[in-house]
Motif scaffolding. Structure first.
Motif, PDB file in Angstrom:
ATOM      1  N   UNK A  41       0.823  -1.216   0.000  1.00 51.49           N
ATOM      2  CA  UNK A  41       0.000   0.000   0.000  1.00 51.49           C
ATOM      3  C   UNK A  41       0.853   1.260   0.000  1.00 51.49           C
ATOM      4  N   UNK A  42       2.160   1.087   0.172  1.00 45.56           N
ATOM      5  CA  UNK A  42       3.114   2.206   0.228  1.00 45.56           C
ATOM      6  C   UNK A  42       2.743   3.191   1.336  1.00 45.56           C
ATOM      7  N   UNK A  43       2.486   2.642   2.521  1.00 45.49           N
ATOM      8  CA  UNK A  43       2.155   3.446   3.692  1.00 45.49           C
ATOM      9  C   UNK A  43       3.137   3.095   4.810  1.00 45.49           C
ATOM     10  N   UNK A  44       3.635   4.120   5.475  1.00 44.31           N
ATOM     11  CA  UNK A  44       4.504   3.961   6.631  1.00 44.31           C
ATOM     12  C   UNK A  44       3.795   4.593   7.819  1.00 44.31           C
ATOM     13  N   UNK A  45       3.621   3.811   8.890  1.00 44.74           N
ATOM     14  CA  UNK A  45       2.949   4.310  10.085  1.00 44.74           C
ATOM     15  C   UNK A  45       3.941   4.239  11.241  1.00 44.74           C
ATOM     16  N   UNK A  46       4.105   5.371  11.920  1.00 47.03           N
ATOM     17  CA  UNK A  46       5.022   5.468  13.050  1.00 47.03           C
ATOM     18  C   UNK A  46       4.221   5.821  14.294  1.00 47.03           C
ATOM     19  N   UNK A  47       4.615   5.246  15.424  1.00 46.31           N
ATOM     20  CA  UNK A  47       3.963   5.542  16.689  1.00 46.31           C
ATOM     21  C   UNK A  47       4.060   7.044  16.981  1.00 46.31           C
ATOM     22  N   UNK A  48       2.925   7.698  17.102  1.00 50.93           N
ATOM     23  CA  UNK A  48       2.911   9.149  17.272  1.00 50.93           C
ATOM     24  C   UNK A  48       3.418   9.588  18.639  1.00 50.93           C
ATOM     25  N   UNK A  49       3.526   8.654  19.575  1.00 51.96           N
ATOM     26  CA  UNK A  49       3.996   8.992  20.917  1.00 51.96           C
ATOM     27  C   UNK A  49       5.510   8.871  21.070  1.00 51.96           C
TER      28      UNK A  49
END
Length: 92
Positions: A41-49
């Protein structure tokens, strides 16, 4: 390359994703590594905390994992940054 743990440096790393096909998002989640890369999906998700240092180190790890090539980008500043990042070793 010396890593500068500043908001300005974080912005530069985020600009790499903005200029690529990948979408960078900060969200809460239970990621074992603190981030999730959905390559199809070409998505990178990083923990916002994450702290600023954590976000920068994580983005550098992801950039290396994805394998962005300097020649794939038009902006010479991004090309130079990617070239420098390839030579950088993080101390975890």
């Amino acid at each position: 390359m010396n890593i500068k743990y500043t908001k300005n440096f974080l912005d530069k790393l985020e600009n790499i994703f903005a200029a690529s096909e990948f979408i960078l998002r900060y969200e809460k989640g239970n990621f074992k590594s603190g981030y999730c890369v959905l390559k199809e999906s070409k998505i990178v998700i990083i923990n916002k905390y994450y702290t600023l240092d954590g976000k920068i180190n994580t983005l550098i790890d992801i950039i290396k994992e994805i394998g962005f090539a300097p020649q794939d980008f038009i902006d010479p500043k991004i090309q130079d940054l990617l070239t420098d990042l390839r030579k950088t070793e993080l101390k975890h």
